[in-house]
Design an enzyme around this catalytic site. Structure first.
Site, short mmCIF file in Angstrom:
data_model
loop_
_atom_site.label_atom_id
_atom_site.label_comp_id
_atom_site.label_asym_id
_atom_site.label_seq_id
_atom_site.Cartn_x
_atom_site.Cartn_y
_atom_site.Cartn_z
N ASP A 46 0.82 -1.21 0.00
CA ASP A 46 0.00 0.00 0.00
C ASP A 46 0.85 1.25 0.00
O ASP A 46 1.97 1.23 0.51
CB ASP A 46 -0.69 0.06 1.37
CG ASP A 46 -2.12 -0.32 1.31
OD1 ASP A 46 -2.59 -0.66 0.24
OD2 ASP A 46 -2.76 -0.25 2.39
N LYS A 68 -4.46 2.41 -2.65
CA LYS A 68 -5.30 3.59 -2.82
C LYS A 68 -4.71 4.72 -2.01
O LYS A 68 -4.17 4.54 -0.95
CB LYS A 68 -6.69 3.30 -2.29
CG LYS A 68 -7.27 2.08 -2.94
CD LYS A 68 -8.69 2.33 -3.27
CE LYS A 68 -9.13 1.39 -4.35
NZ LYS A 68 -10.07 1.98 -5.25
N MET A 183 -9.38 8.74 7.97
CA MET A 183 -9.64 9.38 6.67
C MET A 183 -10.63 10.54 6.76
O MET A 183 -11.51 10.69 5.91
CB MET A 183 -10.18 8.35 5.65
CG MET A 183 -9.18 7.26 5.35
SD MET A 183 -9.81 5.99 4.24
CE MET A 183 -10.59 4.86 5.38
N1 SAH Z 1 -5.68 -0.29 7.79
C1 SAH Z 1 -5.23 0.99 8.32
C2 SAH Z 1 -6.18 2.12 7.96
C3 SAH Z 1 -6.28 2.36 6.47
S1 SAH Z 1 -7.33 3.71 6.08
C4 SAH Z 1 -5.06 0.86 9.84
O1 SAH Z 1 -5.51 -0.12 10.43
O2 SAH Z 1 -4.45 1.76 10.43
C5 SAH Z 1 -6.18 5.04 5.96
C6 SAH Z 1 -6.33 5.97 7.15
O3 SAH Z 1 -5.70 5.41 8.29
C7 SAH Z 1 -5.68 7.32 6.99
O4 SAH Z 1 -6.49 8.21 6.26
C8 SAH Z 1 -5.54 7.75 8.42
O5 SAH Z 1 -6.78 8.18 8.94
C9 SAH Z 1 -5.19 6.45 9.10
N2 SAH Z 1 -3.74 6.25 9.24
C10 SAH Z 1 -3.01 5.24 8.76
N3 SAH Z 1 -1.71 5.36 9.12
C11 SAH Z 1 -1.63 6.50 9.85
C12 SAH Z 1 -0.57 7.18 10.51
N4 SAH Z 1 0.69 6.73 10.51
N5 SAH Z 1 -0.86 8.32 11.16
C13 SAH Z 1 -2.12 8.81 11.21
N6 SAH Z 1 -3.16 8.21 10.60
C14 SAH Z 1 -2.92 7.07 9.93
#
Ligand code: SAH
Length: 261
Positions: A46, A68, A183
């Site tokens: 990703d 994405k 998000m």
């Molecule tokens: N599967 C991922 C989420 C994917 S959706 C999980 O479990 O964390 C993508 C969203 O995850 C981003 O828009 C943000 O809201 C959050 N996100 C993922 N990594 C992040 C990070 N290092 N810092 C802050 N938000 C994060």
């Protein structure tokens, strides 16, 4: 592969492992994730996966970025599913590496269903989701006994883009003491308005954590009333999480992590 006093499962050729890479810090990878990185023939990752994690792939492995990313051209989900099936059908050990946890707002379920449909064996390796572990790096516990007995995880990006018009804000505001929005950086205004309209106080603590658990982590602590303004002033960048509720105040005492410069 890894020198451990117990066995980890074999990564069989022709299978796909759907692995969570955590929010950033490579130290948060699980043993299974590292084991998979050391053995995979193909790594399909990703956009959100930290480059330091991708860098742990076995030398000689095929590494592809396929994910994405809000606002940028990105492959469509059917293309990603088809690519995983194609690589596995060639007899490769395929590592599908996703940010955070693969089954938390990451389309991991869709990818796993695609594999089931194609008859490709798979394993899921959960990761540390940003909404739990990323907040921990910002000194915000997702639950604390004196504060909340429930937490809701909400996506700001539904099937059709934003938060659906018929989203049950009243139910959320009543039912969840703490809310973690993924998000939602572009919808802070809307979230703050709807939550206040549904009865949450203007003074309710809220924080936005950008690039959590990475060297570029930044945090803005504010209230629902000032959320959109304060975050705009700070010019925070995605990926970012919004957390609303009393646990945010604990950060004043629990802010333990110093990202290196
Ligand atoms: N599967 C991922 C989420 C994917 S959706 C999980 O479990 O964390 C993508 C969203 O995850 C981003 O828009 C943000 O809201 C959050 N996100 C993922 N990594 C992040 C990070 N290092 N810092 C802050 N938000 C994060």
């Amino acid at each position: 592969m890894l020198d451990l006093p117990f066995d980890l499962p074999a990564f069989e050729p022709g299978t796909v492992w759907l692995v969570g890479a955590g929010p950033g810090d490579p130290g948060l990878l699980s043993l299974l994730a590292l084991h998979a990185l050391r053995q995979a023939d193909a790594v399909v990752h990703d956009a959100l996966v930290d480059p330091r994690v991708v860098g742990l792939a076995r030398p000689g492995a095929m590494v592809e970025s396929m994910g994405k990313r809000g606002g940028q051209p990105s492959p469509r989900q059917p293309e990603i599913n088809a690519r995983l099936v194609e690589l596995a059908a060639r007899g490769l050990r395929v590592l599908r590496l996703k940010g955070g946890d693969p089954f938390v707002f990451g389309r991991g379920a869709e990818e796993a269903l695609g594999l089931v449909e194609a008859g490709i064996p798979f394993r899921v390796v959960p990761g540390v989701s940003a909404g739990i572990g990323g907040l921990a790096y910002a000194g915000i516990p997702v639950t604390a006994r004196d504060c909340n007995s429930s937490v809701a995880f909400v996506t700001g990006h539904g099937q059709d883009g934003g938060i659906p018009d018929d989203f049950d804000w009243d139910g959320l505001a009543r039912g969840a003491q703490v809310m973690v929005f993924y998000m939602a950086l572009r919808q802070l205004d809307l979230v703050a308005d709807r939550l206040q309209a549904a009865g949450r106080a203007a003074s309710e603590p809220a924080a936005v954590v950008s690039r959590a658990a990475t060297p570029r982590q930044r945090v803005v602590e504010t209230t629902l009333a000032h959320l959109a303004r304060d975050v705009a002033t700070a010019n925070l960048e995605p990926p970012a999480l919004l957390v609303v509720g009393g646990v945010v105040e604990l950060r004043q005492r629990l802010d333990w992590w110093r990202p290196e410069d």
